[in-house]
Each structure stands twice: as C-alpha cells, then as structure tokens.
Design a protein around this motif. Structure first.
Motif, PDB file in Angstrom:
ATOM      1  N   PRO A 135       0.812  -1.228   0.000  1.00 30.31           N
ATOM      2  CA  PRO A 135       0.000   0.000   0.000  1.00 30.31           C
ATOM      3  C   PRO A 135       0.838   1.267   0.000  1.00 30.31           C
ATOM      4  N   TRP A 136       2.045   1.222   0.546  1.00 29.31           N
ATOM      5  CA  TRP A 136       2.920   2.396   0.496  1.00 29.31           C
ATOM      6  C   TRP A 136       3.301   2.733  -0.935  1.00 29.31           C
ATOM      7  N   THR A 137       3.661   1.702  -1.683  1.00 26.01           N
ATOM      8  CA  THR A 137       4.172   1.924  -3.043  1.00 26.01           C
ATOM      9  C   THR A 137       3.062   1.937  -4.095  1.00 26.01           C
ATOM     10  N   ASN A 138       1.856   1.580  -3.690  1.00 26.66           N
ATOM     11  CA  ASN A 138       0.712   1.591  -4.598  1.00 26.66           C
ATOM     12  C   ASN A 138      -0.444   2.339  -3.928  1.00 26.66           C
ATOM     13  N   PRO A 139      -0.336   3.658  -3.826  1.00 27.20           N
ATOM     14  CA  PRO A 139      -1.367   4.441  -3.122  1.00 27.20           C
ATOM     15  C   PRO A 139      -2.766   4.174  -3.676  1.00 27.20           C
ATOM     16  N   GLY A 140      -3.716   4.100  -2.748  1.00 25.47           N
ATOM     17  CA  GLY A 140      -5.092   3.871  -3.141  1.00 25.47           C
ATOM     18  C   GLY A 140      -5.507   2.417  -3.129  1.00 25.47           C
ATOM     19  N   THR A 141      -4.544   1.511  -2.972  1.00 28.26           N
ATOM     20  CA  THR A 141      -4.878   0.095  -2.914  1.00 28.26           C
ATOM     21  C   THR A 141      -5.366  -0.273  -1.509  1.00 28.26           C
ATOM     22  N   ASP A 142      -6.067  -1.375  -1.428  1.00 24.98           N
ATOM     23  CA  ASP A 142      -6.674  -1.827  -0.169  1.00 24.98           C
ATOM     24  C   ASP A 142      -5.697  -2.755   0.544  1.00 24.98           C
ATOM     25  N   TYR A 143      -5.162  -2.298   1.673  1.00 28.72           N
ATOM     26  CA  TYR A 143      -4.228  -3.113   2.457  1.00 28.72           C
ATOM     27  C   TYR A 143      -4.807  -4.483   2.789  1.00 28.72           C
ATOM     28  N   PHE A 144      -6.101  -4.547   3.056  1.00 30.03           N
ATOM     29  CA  PHE A 144      -6.711  -5.784   3.544  1.00 30.03           C
ATOM     30  C   PHE A 144      -7.058  -6.776   2.438  1.00 30.03           C
ATOM     31  N   LYS A 145      -6.903  -6.386   1.191  1.00 28.46           N
ATOM     32  CA  LYS A 145      -7.259  -7.261   0.077  1.00 28.46           C
ATOM     33  C   LYS A 145      -6.010  -7.908  -0.505  1.00 28.46           C
ATOM     34  N   PRO A 146      -5.907  -9.241  -0.502  1.00 29.01           N
ATOM     35  CA  PRO A 146      -4.767  -9.890  -1.148  1.00 29.01           C
ATOM     36  C   PRO A 146      -4.678  -9.472  -2.613  1.00 29.01           C
ATOM     37  N   ALA A 147      -3.450  -9.264  -3.075  1.00 30.57           N
ATOM     38  CA  ALA A 147      -3.264  -8.762  -4.437  1.00 30.57           C
ATOM     39  C   ALA A 147      -1.960  -9.274  -5.017  1.00 30.57           C
ATOM     40  N   LYS A 148      -1.999  -9.559  -6.294  1.00 31.33           N
ATOM     41  CA  LYS A 148      -0.815  -9.964  -7.040  1.00 31.33           C
ATOM     42  C   LYS A 148      -0.239  -8.724  -7.724  1.00 31.33           C
ATOM     43  N   TYR A 149       1.074  -8.542  -7.619  1.00 32.62           N
ATOM     44  CA  TYR A 149       1.689  -7.366  -8.236  1.00 32.62           C
ATOM     45  C   TYR A 149       3.123  -7.682  -8.636  1.00 32.62           C
ATOM     46  N   SER A 150       3.664  -6.879  -9.523  1.00 33.46           N
ATOM     47  CA  SER A 150       5.022  -7.085 -10.017  1.00 33.46           C
ATOM     48  C   SER A 150       5.838  -5.815  -9.865  1.00 33.46           C
ATOM     49  N   ASP A 151       7.132  -6.001  -9.612  1.00 32.91           N
ATOM     50  CA  ASP A 151       8.080  -4.897  -9.552  1.00 32.91           C
ATOM     51  C   ASP A 151       9.206  -5.148 -10.534  1.00 32.91           C
ATOM     52  N   GLU A 152       9.641  -4.092 -11.181  1.00 32.98           N
ATOM     53  CA  GLU A 152      10.785  -4.170 -12.088  1.00 32.98           C
ATOM     54  C   GLU A 152      12.044  -3.796 -11.312  1.00 32.98           C
ATOM     55  N   HIS A 153      13.086  -4.604 -11.461  1.00 35.22           N
ATOM     56  CA  HIS A 153      14.343  -4.383 -10.764  1.00 35.22           C
ATOM     57  C   HIS A 153      15.503  -4.461 -11.759  1.00 35.22           C
ATOM     58  N   THR A 154      16.646  -3.982 -11.318  1.00 33.28           N
ATOM     59  CA  THR A 154      17.884  -4.180 -12.063  1.00 33.28           C
ATOM     60  C   THR A 154      18.872  -4.869 -11.143  1.00 33.28           C
ATOM     61  N   PHE A 155      19.343  -6.032 -11.559  1.00 33.37           N
ATOM     62  CA  PHE A 155      20.276  -6.821 -10.766  1.00 33.37           C
ATOM     63  C   PHE A 155      21.618  -6.857 -11.485  1.00 33.37           C
ATOM     64  N   ASN A 156      22.601  -6.213 -10.880  1.00 31.66           N
ATOM     65  CA  ASN A 156      23.935  -6.161 -11.474  1.00 31.66           C
ATOM     66  C   ASN A 156      23.877  -5.728 -12.945  1.00 31.66           C
ATOM     67  N   GLY A 157      23.015  -4.755 -13.217  1.00 28.54           N
ATOM     68  CA  GLY A 157      22.891  -4.217 -14.565  1.00 28.54           C
ATOM     69  C   GLY A 157      21.914  -4.937 -15.469  1.00 28.54           C
ATOM     70  N   GLN A 158      21.327  -6.044 -14.993  1.00 33.07           N
ATOM     71  CA  GLN A 158      20.402  -6.805 -15.828  1.00 33.07           C
ATOM     72  C   GLN A 158      18.985  -6.635 -15.304  1.00 33.07           C
ATOM     73  N   PRO A 159      18.015  -6.328 -16.167  1.00 33.66           N
ATOM     74  CA  PRO A 159      16.637  -6.172 -15.705  1.00 33.66           C
ATOM     75  C   PRO A 159      16.011  -7.509 -15.308  1.00 33.66           C
ATOM     76  N   GLY A 160      15.124  -7.447 -14.339  1.00 32.17           N
ATOM     77  CA  GLY A 160      14.386  -8.632 -13.917  1.00 32.17           C
ATOM     78  C   GLY A 160      13.069  -8.228 -13.290  1.00 32.17           C
ATOM     79  N   THR A 161      12.052  -9.029 -13.487  1.00 33.75           N
ATOM     80  CA  THR A 161      10.721  -8.766 -12.940  1.00 33.75           C
ATOM     81  C   THR A 161      10.427  -9.761 -11.828  1.00 33.75           C
ATOM     82  N   LEU A 162      10.043  -9.263 -10.674  1.00 32.55           N
ATOM     83  CA  LEU A 162       9.642 -10.105  -9.554  1.00 32.55           C
ATOM     84  C   LEU A 162       8.141  -9.919  -9.328  1.00 32.55           C
ATOM     85  N   THR A 163       7.411 -11.022  -9.263  1.00 28.28           N
ATOM     86  CA  THR A 163       5.959 -10.993  -9.083  1.00 28.28           C
ATOM     87  C   THR A 163       5.613 -11.581  -7.721  1.00 28.28           C
TER      88      THR A 163
END
Length: 233
Positions: free
Chosen positions: A147-175
């Motif tokens: 909820p901090w990083t996705n304002p307006g979302t419901d803390y109490f509702k389970p939710a699937k989400y993904s974040d984009e990261h860079t690991f040692n210069g290589q992109p990767g998606t964590l879900t």
C-alpha cells in the motif's frame, strides 16, 4: 515454488547483486542468521535457497544443510558455491517435498513465501518434514510495502503485483502476492505453527557507508521485510 517469477532468466545477475547489496547482504541475511541463533549440529532445510549464500553461512556455523530451489540455474550456482558441503536439489515449495517426516530441526525460508498465493499447504508440508518442536525462520515482504508503493490500494485485500528491478545491470521482474498481516498469522495457525518472534530489524552496522541511500543516512532502520520465527506444535 509455484510462482510467476522465473529466476532462471537472471539467476547469475541476481546472485551477484545479492552478495553485496544493502537489502540482502547487510539487512535480510544478517537478520535471518541472528534469528536462527546457534545452529551447531542442527539439520537445516533451506527452502528456496537461491544461489546458496544463507546455506553457506549456516554451514560455516556448524549446521548440516539441505537446500532446494525451483530454479535450476540457482541450484547450479549454489553447487558451485557449496560443492559437497550441502545437499542441493531442484524442488517446488508448492508441491510435496521429497523428504521423510520429521527430518529437519529447522527450516529457513528467506524471501520465498511472498511469491506464493497460498501459504497453508506449503507451511503444512514444511511442518511435516520438521521434527516435533522444530522451527521455521522466514522473511517476506513487509505487508505495509504494497500500500505504500501503490497508493489507493486496499491493504486488507490480497493482491498480485510485479516490480521491475535491475540486478547487477540486468533487468528482472519479480511478481509477488501481497497479504495483510492477519492473513499471514492465520496461515501460520492453520498449518500448526505458533509464533515465537516477529522482527522488524535494523540494517547491519557493518554496511559500508557508500551503499546506504541518502534518505537512510540519519536512520538506523527501515522497513522492507518482516521476519518470523515459528515453532511447530
């Protein structure tokens, strides 16, 4: 584990980043080791072991370690790191584990469960392979993060989400799967565990000053993960 994140595609980059990053090397891993305590002569299962840095540290403290991960590439890296010092295999936390009942004194699950939609079945399977009174020490994304990083979302509702990261210069998606704190503790109880400790630790004082983001320079702690020690009933 049954999840959407495919570590095989960026395993080496993630592993390299993990070695020295603030979030892993100087925050999550030291906290897990502190909660594990004295592990000499204990038989430990590292569930979702990745490339093996936590398993290596536990072996160095006198534990007998078995590790598994759903990523073949991660297990390949762990074998390079650990050689014959630990038994390592590919297995999925979302399926029955290939171990007899009452095999392990402890299970460590480092940043694993937040990839799973269901917790009760995997926790029940972990309880099966733990000896009576055994522990699981686990870390997951702190439930306040979504909820901090996705304002307006419901803390109490389970939710699937993904974040984009860079690991040692290589992109990767964590879900991930977000769930509120009470859903976590309900799953622990349903699987037959009692909570012994809940931790929101500071990062290590050993962290080099140059890797600490400016916004944390005047702080001794920050929230990213939450840690639990559970005892099998």
């Amino acid at each position: 584990m049954s999840q959407d994140t495919n570590y095989d595609t960026f395993a080496e980059a993630y592993s390299t980043e993990n070695e020295t990053s603030l979030i892993n090397a100087f925050y999550e891993r030291p906290a897990m080791l502190k909660l594990a305590g004295d592990v000499r002569n204990r038989r430990i299962l590292d569930a979702g072991c990745g490339s093996g840095p936590l398993a290596e540290a536990l072996v160095g403290r006198g534990a007998t370690v078995t590790g598994f991960d759903s990523s073949q590439e991660m297990i390949n890296l762990a074998r390079k790191r650990l050689g014959e010092e630990a038994e390592l295999l590919v297995a999925d936390l979302g399926r029955p584990l290939p171990f007899p009942d009452d095999t392990f004194d402890d299970v460590v699950a480092s940043l694993v469960f937040h990839y799973l939609e269901d917790w009760v079945e995997p926790l029940t399977e972990i309880r099966r392979v733990l000896r009576p009174g055994g522990r699981i020490i686990m870390s997951v994304n702190h439930p306040i993060i979504y909820p901090w990083t996705n304002p307006g979302t419901d803390y109490f509702k389970p939710a699937k989400y993904s974040d984009e990261h860079t690991f040692n210069g290589q992109p990767g998606t964590l879900t991930y799967w977000h769930r509120p704190l009470h859903a976590m503790t309900d799953a622990f109880a349903q699987a037959g565990f009692q909570i012994e400790a809940v931790s929101e630790p500071p990062y290590s004082t050993d962290a080099p000053a140059e890797i600490i983001p400016p916004q944390f320079k005047d702080r001794t702690s920050f929230l990213s993960f939450i840690f639990f020690v559970l005892r099998a009933q």
